[in-house]
Design a protein around this motif. Structure first.
Motif, mmCIF file in Angstrom:
data_model
loop_
_atom_site.group_PDB
_atom_site.id
_atom_site.type_symbol
_atom_site.label_atom_id
_atom_site.label_comp_id
_atom_site.label_asym_id
_atom_site.label_seq_id
_atom_site.Cartn_x
_atom_site.Cartn_y
_atom_site.Cartn_z
ATOM 1 N N ARG A 1 -6.502 56.684 49.664
ATOM 2 C CA ARG A 1 -5.760 56.354 48.447
ATOM 3 C C ARG A 1 -4.248 56.374 48.654
ATOM 4 O O ARG A 1 -3.522 55.699 47.936
ATOM 5 C CB ARG A 1 -6.148 57.312 47.329
ATOM 6 C CG ARG A 1 -7.386 56.835 46.614
ATOM 7 C CD ARG A 1 -7.800 57.852 45.636
ATOM 8 N NE ARG A 1 -8.478 57.263 44.490
ATOM 9 C CZ ARG A 1 -8.893 58.007 43.473
ATOM 10 N NH1 ARG A 1 -8.668 59.293 43.466
ATOM 11 N NH2 ARG A 1 -9.515 57.431 42.461
ATOM 12 N N ASN A 2 -3.774 57.154 49.615
ATOM 13 C CA ASN A 2 -2.335 57.159 49.887
ATOM 14 C C ASN A 2 -1.841 55.780 50.310
ATOM 15 O O ASN A 2 -0.970 55.212 49.644
ATOM 16 C CB ASN A 2 -1.989 58.202 50.941
ATOM 17 C CG ASN A 2 -1.484 59.483 50.313
ATOM 18 O OD1 ASN A 2 -0.992 59.466 49.181
ATOM 19 N ND2 ASN A 2 -1.615 60.585 51.019
ATOM 20 N N LEU B 1 -3.309 53.025 49.928
ATOM 21 C CA LEU B 1 -3.581 52.075 48.831
ATOM 22 C C LEU B 1 -2.468 52.122 47.794
ATOM 23 O O LEU B 1 -2.016 51.085 47.293
ATOM 24 C CB LEU B 1 -4.911 52.420 48.153
ATOM 25 C CG LEU B 1 -6.196 51.993 48.856
ATOM 26 C CD1 LEU B 1 -7.405 52.327 47.976
ATOM 27 C CD2 LEU B 1 -6.172 50.505 49.154
ATOM 28 N N ALA B 2 -2.028 53.341 47.492
ATOM 29 C CA ALA B 2 -0.977 53.497 46.474
ATOM 30 C C ALA B 2 0.326 52.853 46.946
ATOM 31 O O ALA B 2 1.031 52.204 46.167
ATOM 32 C CB ALA B 2 -0.763 54.977 46.182
ATOM 33 N N VAL B 3 0.622 53.026 48.244
ATOM 34 C CA VAL B 3 1.845 52.426 48.797
ATOM 35 C C VAL B 3 1.749 50.900 48.709
ATOM 36 O O VAL B 3 2.688 50.221 48.268
ATOM 37 C CB VAL B 3 2.069 52.888 50.255
ATOM 38 C CG1 VAL B 3 3.265 52.165 50.866
ATOM 39 C CG2 VAL B 3 2.270 54.398 50.308
ATOM 40 N N TYR C 1 -0.049 49.104 46.718
ATOM 41 C CA TYR C 1 -0.030 48.664 45.328
ATOM 42 C C TYR C 1 1.401 48.555 44.811
ATOM 43 O O TYR C 1 1.809 47.541 44.228
ATOM 44 C CB TYR C 1 -0.828 49.657 44.471
ATOM 45 C CG TYR C 1 -1.221 49.100 43.132
ATOM 46 C CD1 TYR C 1 -2.504 48.626 42.915
ATOM 47 C CD2 TYR C 1 -0.297 49.033 42.072
ATOM 48 C CE1 TYR C 1 -2.864 48.100 41.690
ATOM 49 C CE2 TYR C 1 -0.646 48.512 40.858
ATOM 50 C CZ TYR C 1 -1.938 48.044 40.664
ATOM 51 O OH TYR C 1 -2.288 47.518 39.452
ATOM 52 N N SER C 2 2.186 49.602 45.100
ATOM 53 C CA SER C 2 3.583 49.617 44.660
ATOM 54 C C SER C 2 4.380 48.491 45.292
ATOM 55 O O SER C 2 5.113 47.771 44.616
ATOM 56 C CB SER C 2 4.234 50.934 45.067
ATOM 57 O OG SER C 2 4.108 51.845 44.036
ATOM 58 N N ALA C 3 4.193 48.366 46.617
ATOM 59 C CA ALA C 3 4.954 47.339 47.341
ATOM 60 C C ALA C 3 4.617 45.958 46.799
ATOM 61 O O ALA C 3 5.500 45.111 46.607
ATOM 62 C CB ALA C 3 4.646 47.425 48.834
ATOM 63 N N GLU D 1 3.626 45.265 43.827
ATOM 64 C CA GLU D 1 4.216 45.122 42.495
ATOM 65 C C GLU D 1 5.707 44.767 42.587
ATOM 66 O O GLU D 1 6.203 43.950 41.818
ATOM 67 C CB GLU D 1 4.008 46.405 41.705
ATOM 68 C CG GLU D 1 4.043 46.134 40.210
ATOM 69 C CD GLU D 1 3.583 47.315 39.371
ATOM 70 O OE1 GLU D 1 2.682 48.060 39.819
ATOM 71 O OE2 GLU D 1 4.131 47.470 38.264
ATOM 72 N N CYS E 1 8.859 45.799 51.741
ATOM 73 C CA CYS E 1 7.603 45.830 50.992
ATOM 74 C C CYS E 1 6.460 45.242 51.817
ATOM 75 O O CYS E 1 5.370 45.826 51.910
ATOM 76 C CB CYS E 1 7.747 45.042 49.681
ATOM 77 S SG CYS E 1 8.765 45.904 48.495
ATOM 78 N N LYS F 1 5.428 47.638 54.505
ATOM 79 C CA LYS F 1 4.681 48.788 53.983
ATOM 80 C C LYS F 1 3.235 48.394 53.675
ATOM 81 O O LYS F 1 2.310 49.167 53.903
ATOM 82 C CB LYS F 1 5.336 49.330 52.702
ATOM 83 C CG LYS F 1 6.747 49.843 52.891
ATOM 84 C CD LYS F 1 6.787 51.165 53.610
ATOM 85 C CE LYS F 1 8.254 51.608 53.754
ATOM 86 N NZ LYS F 1 8.423 52.690 54.731
ATOM 87 N N SER G 1 1.385 48.140 57.056
ATOM 88 C CA SER G 1 1.051 49.422 57.704
ATOM 89 C C SER G 1 0.061 50.214 56.859
ATOM 90 O O SER G 1 -0.789 50.924 57.397
ATOM 91 C CB SER G 1 2.323 50.218 58.019
ATOM 92 O OG SER G 1 2.835 50.807 56.850
#
Lengths: 489, 127
Positions: A286-287, A289-291, A293-295, A297, A312, A315, A318
């Motif tokens: 999930r870490n 994945l969260a990165v 998702y943010s990038a 967005e 972005c 990120k 990677s």
């Protein structure tokens, strides 16, 4: 004799003395002696014969042979004809067998010889061999019994000389291999093992020459139709009365069916272990994945600087790489091991790969990992998937023993022909009374649903399959150390 | 909001993402990678808000918050950010009920999820 007893010459006196002496000698020997004349009448007998035949001298001496020996013996041995033959040819008959039963005594067995004597007599010498015959029959009976035990066994039982050349090969070995005892006798046992096992088998035979220990292993036996069957083997040195190794006994059991079930069990235990790791895995995936998702967005936003846009994208790349590396590790662990084909394995690499899988779980429990591996590759013969399962189970147990965090240390050490891996935790420890039960199937200290109680019993069976050993030491409240020993290549 | 926001996560890329989102909205952000550093920051500075990762290599995120609140109960307002827990996890429910944290944010999250976690009166626009 022409002179009376009162006027005996010196010569007569000494002859008489010899007669007495020989009479005494004949009476003293533990064999029966009969002198028989050409008419087959008995001229004289010694005391032993009278004793064995339960006859008095008067009813024996001067009587025909036919009167003294029972008819059945005369017929069976044809002794009268043989005596006549000795008279005619002058050559002796030796070592014939006769069974004689005097009235009221148990059956006796004799070896008899008929020897010509110059004074137109023959000597019938009978030796009682009842006891020897009984003993040798007993020996033969025991031998036959042992042979039939070995032959009736459904396990392969074979014996070899010290070099590993086959001496005996039982029916089960013939049936399973399709090779007859005649075909394999004198051949090296390792010729019937797969190419990968020949070196191991030679080593086992070498070790048995000087050692007393049995060796347990498993590998396929080649069969007559170029196929092979998986067999669990026990090699034991055969010692003589002086403790010298004179050969080896090899017992083997067809374990194809058992192995199939064992593999199923190992596989399901592995999936259960994956369940235990699920929390750590979720966190770790999930870490990234969260990165990502943010990038992503940010990328959807207008007017962002070009260098930030590039950040972005990198990120995201990677992040995806990290997530897919975790998934690949999982897949590799979850996949069933491709049977039991053993190959050269770097134990340190197996330990490192396994640690990667549990690192997440350790992290979420604030467990530090201390790793002290050998610099060079540590080569052993094994199935890497199975060895990974061993370390996975031990690591997970260690992690479970440290709910409040702690230190997991893994130390690898080389001792001559073996490698020892010591895995220590600073966890709750194991009560001494439970220590010898921890390798038993279904023994668990975990609450229902948390552990199957199969982990360590599976470790034990896998390590054993790799000719190694596993044992545990523990101090309650301080921690536990498990040591896995494996023979080096 | 005058006081900066503290972002605690052992994953530098996670810090990068949260910092970028918050900075884009005009917040001042301080990021740290461990529980120990977080404790140090919280003991020596005042933060307007804290985004705390639940599982840090050296400490549990909730323990870091508890420790900071023991010193200054009213100054530390934190949201727990985690890929390990889920929103109705008993541990989370209990921490919220006890007032240790004022919210929970599951990874992955949208930018607006993150910003919504901030107290309304503290958003730069409402100033």
């Amino acid at each position: 004799m022409n002179s009376g007893p009162l006027h005996m010459s010196d010569h007569d006196l000494s002859a008489n003395r010899f007669e007495l002496l020989y009479g005494m000698l004949l009476d003293a020997i533990p064999s029966s002696v009969l002198m028989v004349d050409e008419k087959l009448h008995i001229v004289s007998v010694n005391r032993n014969f009278l004793l064995k035949s339960q006859r008095g001298e008067a009813k024996t001496v001067g009587r025909p042979l036919a009167e003294v020996f029972p008819t059945i013996i005369l017929e069976n041995t044809d002794i009268e004809r043989r005596i006549r033959e000795v008279f005619r040819s002058g050559t002796s008959v030796k070592g014939q067998r006769m069974t004689y039963r005097a009235p009221g005594v148990p059956i006796r067995i004799y070896y008899y010889s008929i020897l010509p004597i110059p004074s137109n007599q023959v000597m019938l010498l009978m030796e009682d061999v009842t006891e020897q015959v009984r003993l040798s029959e007993e020996v033969r009976r025991v031998e036959r019994h042992l042979a039939s035990v070995v032959d009736s066994a459904s396990d392969i039982v074979l014996s070899t000389d010290t070099e590993g050349r086959i001496l005996t090969w039982n029916s089960a070995a013939e049936k399973l291999s399709g090779l007859t005892a005649h075909e394999v006798r004198g051949q090296y046992f390792f010729h019937f093992c797969g190419a990968n096992e020949q070196q191991t088998v030679s080593t086992v035979f070498m070790r048995m020459k000087s050692g007393n220990d049995s060796h347990t292993t498993e590998f396929p036996l080649l069969t007559s139709n170029k196929d092979n069957i998986l067999v669990s083997w026990v090699f034991s040195p055969m010692k003589d009365d002086y403790g010298q190794t004179v050969g080896a006994v090899v017992v083997g059991r067809d374990i194809a069916e058992r192995r199939k079930l064992e593999n199923q069990l190992r596989q399901s235990q592995k999936l259960a272990a994956l369940g235990v790791m699920a929390g750590g895995i979720a966190h770790e995936i999930r870490n990234p994945l969260a990165v990502c998702y943010s990038a992503a967005e940010f990328l959807l936003m207008e007017d962002i600087p070009a260098d930030f846009r590039e950040d972005c994208s990198r990120k995201i790349q990677s992040g995806i790489q990290k997530a897919s590396a975790i998934i690949e590790n999982l897949l590799r662990f979850a996949r069933p091991s491709p049977d039991t084909e053993m190959s050269q394995v770097d134990l340190s690499a197996v330990i490192r790969d396994t640690l990667e899988l549990i690192a997440n779980q350790a992290k979420v429990q604030q467990i530090k990992i201390q790793l002290d591996l050998e610099k060079k590759p540590v080569l052993v013969r094994g199935v890497s998937g199975l060895l990974q399962q061993v370390f996975m189970n031990i690591f997970l147990n260690a992690i479970n023993a440290m709910p409040e965090g702690g230190l997991l240390s893994i130390i690898e050490e080389i001792f001559e022909a073996e490698v020892a891996v010591r895995i220590s935790d600073t966890g709750v420890g194991i009560q001494e009374s439970d220590l010898d039960k921890i390798f038993d199937p279904f023994h668990t200290s975990s609450p229902v649903g948390k552990g199957t109680g199969l982990g360590l019993s599976i470790c034990y069976s896998i390590v054993q399959q790799h000719l190694g050993a596993i044992h545990a030491q523990s101090t309650p409240g301080e921690g536990t150390t498990l040591t896995v020993r494996l023979p080096l290549l | 909001m005058n006081a900066p926001i503290l972002v605690v996560d052992d994953e530098p890329d996670m810090c990068w993402a949260m910092e970028s989102i918050l900075k884009s909205q005009g917040y001042e952000v301080v990021t740290v990678l461990s529980g120990e550093e977080a404790c140090y920051q919280l003991a020596n500075r005042t933060f307007g808000f804290v985004f705390m990762d639940a599982k840090l290599p050296d400490m549990d995120g909730l323990d870091v918050v508890r420790r900071a609140r023991a010193i200054a109960p009213d100054q530390v307002r934190a949201v727990l950010v985690s890929g390990y827990h889920y929103h109705d996890d008993p541990v989370i429910r209990q921490a919220i009920d006890e007032g240790v944290i004022c919210g929970f944010l599951a990874k992955p999250f949208t930018h607006s999820d993150l910003l919504k976690a901030l107290p309304k009166r503290d958003t730069p626009d409402s100033r």
